[in-house]
Design a protein around this motif. Structure first.
Motif, PDB file in Angstrom:
ATOM      1  N   GLU A   1      26.509   8.159  60.775  1.00  0.00           N
ATOM      2  CA  GLU A   1      26.222   6.740  60.578  1.00  0.00           C
ATOM      3  C   GLU A   1      26.975   6.184  59.365  1.00  0.00           C
ATOM      4  N   GLU A   2      27.019   6.957  58.285  1.00  0.00           N
ATOM      5  CA  GLU A   2      27.743   6.524  57.094  1.00  0.00           C
ATOM      6  C   GLU A   2      29.240   6.420  57.376  1.00  0.00           C
ATOM      7  N   ARG A   3      29.753   7.360  58.143  1.00  0.00           N
ATOM      8  CA  ARG A   3      31.172   7.304  58.520  1.00  0.00           C
ATOM      9  C   ARG A   3      31.457   6.076  59.374  1.00  0.00           C
ATOM     10  N   GLU A   4      30.568   5.783  60.320  1.00  0.00           N
ATOM     11  CA  GLU A   4      30.741   4.616  61.182  1.00  0.00           C
ATOM     12  C   GLU A   4      30.693   3.328  60.368  1.00  0.00           C
ATOM     13  N   ARG A   5      29.777   3.252  59.420  1.00  0.00           N
ATOM     14  CA  ARG A   5      29.680   2.073  58.561  1.00  0.00           C
ATOM     15  C   ARG A   5      30.973   1.900  57.756  1.00  0.00           C
ATOM     16  N   GLY A   6      31.531   3.002  57.281  1.00  0.00           N
ATOM     17  CA  GLY A   6      32.802   2.947  56.556  1.00  0.00           C
ATOM     18  C   GLY A   6      33.941   2.468  57.436  1.00  0.00           C
TER      19      GLY A   6
ATOM     20  N   THR B   1      41.185   2.712  56.061  1.00  0.00           N
ATOM     21  CA  THR B   1      41.336   3.752  57.084  1.00  0.00           C
ATOM     22  C   THR B   1      40.096   4.618  57.246  1.00  0.00           C
ATOM     23  N   GLY B   2      39.069   4.355  56.441  1.00  0.00           N
ATOM     24  CA  GLY B   2      37.839   5.121  56.559  1.00  0.00           C
ATOM     25  C   GLY B   2      37.840   6.434  55.802  1.00  0.00           C
ATOM     26  N   ARG B   3      38.910   6.715  55.071  1.00  0.00           N
ATOM     27  CA  ARG B   3      38.946   7.954  54.277  1.00  0.00           C
ATOM     28  C   ARG B   3      38.091   7.851  53.033  1.00  0.00           C
ATOM     29  N   ALA B   4      37.694   6.645  52.653  1.00  0.00           N
ATOM     30  CA  ALA B   4      36.760   6.409  51.546  1.00  0.00           C
ATOM     31  C   ALA B   4      35.657   5.509  52.100  1.00  0.00           C
ATOM     32  N   PRO B   5      34.766   6.083  52.914  1.00  0.00           N
ATOM     33  CA  PRO B   5      33.784   5.264  53.627  1.00  0.00           C
ATOM     34  C   PRO B   5      32.636   4.736  52.783  1.00  0.00           C
ATOM     35  N   THR B   6      32.512   5.185  51.544  1.00  0.00           N
ATOM     36  CA  THR B   6      31.423   4.714  50.693  1.00  0.00           C
ATOM     37  C   THR B   6      31.961   4.242  49.340  1.00  0.00           C
ATOM     38  N   PRO B   7      32.769   3.168  49.340  1.00  0.00           N
ATOM     39  CA  PRO B   7      33.313   2.687  48.062  1.00  0.00           C
ATOM     40  C   PRO B   7      32.214   2.123  47.176  1.00  0.00           C
ATOM     41  N   ALA B   8      32.493   2.065  45.905  1.00  0.00           N
ATOM     42  CA  ALA B   8      31.542   1.530  44.931  1.00  0.00           C
ATOM     43  C   ALA B   8      31.259   0.061  45.220  1.00  0.00           C
TER      44      ALA B   8
ATOM     45  N   CYS C   1      28.801  -4.858  58.598  1.00  0.00           N
ATOM     46  CA  CYS C   1      29.006  -3.414  58.479  1.00  0.00           C
ATOM     47  C   CYS C   1      27.736  -2.616  58.777  1.00  0.00           C
ATOM     48  N   ALA C   2      26.603  -3.301  58.848  1.00  0.00           N
ATOM     49  CA  ALA C   2      25.338  -2.606  59.121  1.00  0.00           C
ATOM     50  C   ALA C   2      25.369  -2.017  60.517  1.00  0.00           C
ATOM     51  N   LEU C   3      24.704  -0.909  60.652  1.00  0.00           N
ATOM     52  CA  LEU C   3      24.585  -0.296  61.975  1.00  0.00           C
ATOM     53  C   LEU C   3      23.496  -1.011  62.746  1.00  0.00           C
ATOM     54  N   LEU C   4      23.820  -1.412  63.935  1.00  0.00           N
ATOM     55  CA  LEU C   4      22.873  -2.129  64.778  1.00  0.00           C
ATOM     56  C   LEU C   4      22.212  -1.164  65.748  1.00  0.00           C
TER      57      LEU C   4
END
Length: 86
Positions: A9-14, A49-56, A78-81
């Motif tokens: 889920e975190e990857r998808e959000r990124g 590109t999603g290589r940093a899916p959780t930026p500050a 960006c929220a998961l629905l």
């Protein structure tokens, strides 16, 4: 310190964040947008590109400001629905 692996889920959000930023950047270069946000082009590339899916938070806030996006819009897009919701 070992970082906990990201969930799917975190990857998808990124990935959603990266797609949103690419779309909002439009024809502007990565270097132009990154410089205006006070980031390196490589940092922006990793986020897009999603290589940093959780930026500050402050990184996202700076990009949102430069790209004319509200943080509320970024969060909503960006929220998961739940399945079937759109």
């Amino acid at each position: 310190m070992v970082r906990t692996p990201l969930t799917p889920e975190e990857r998808e959000r990124g990935e959603r964040l990266g797609a949103l930023l690419r779309e909002a950047r439009g024809p502007r270069s990565m270097a132009e947008v990154a410089a205006a946000a006070g980031l390196s082009p490589e940092t922006l590339r990793k986020i897009e590109t999603g290589r940093a899916p959780t930026p500050a938070f402050f990184t996202v806030a700076a990009l949102a400001e430069v790209l004319g996006l509200s943080l509320n819009d970024v969060a909503l897009r960006c929220a998961l629905l739940p399945a079937g919701a759109v």
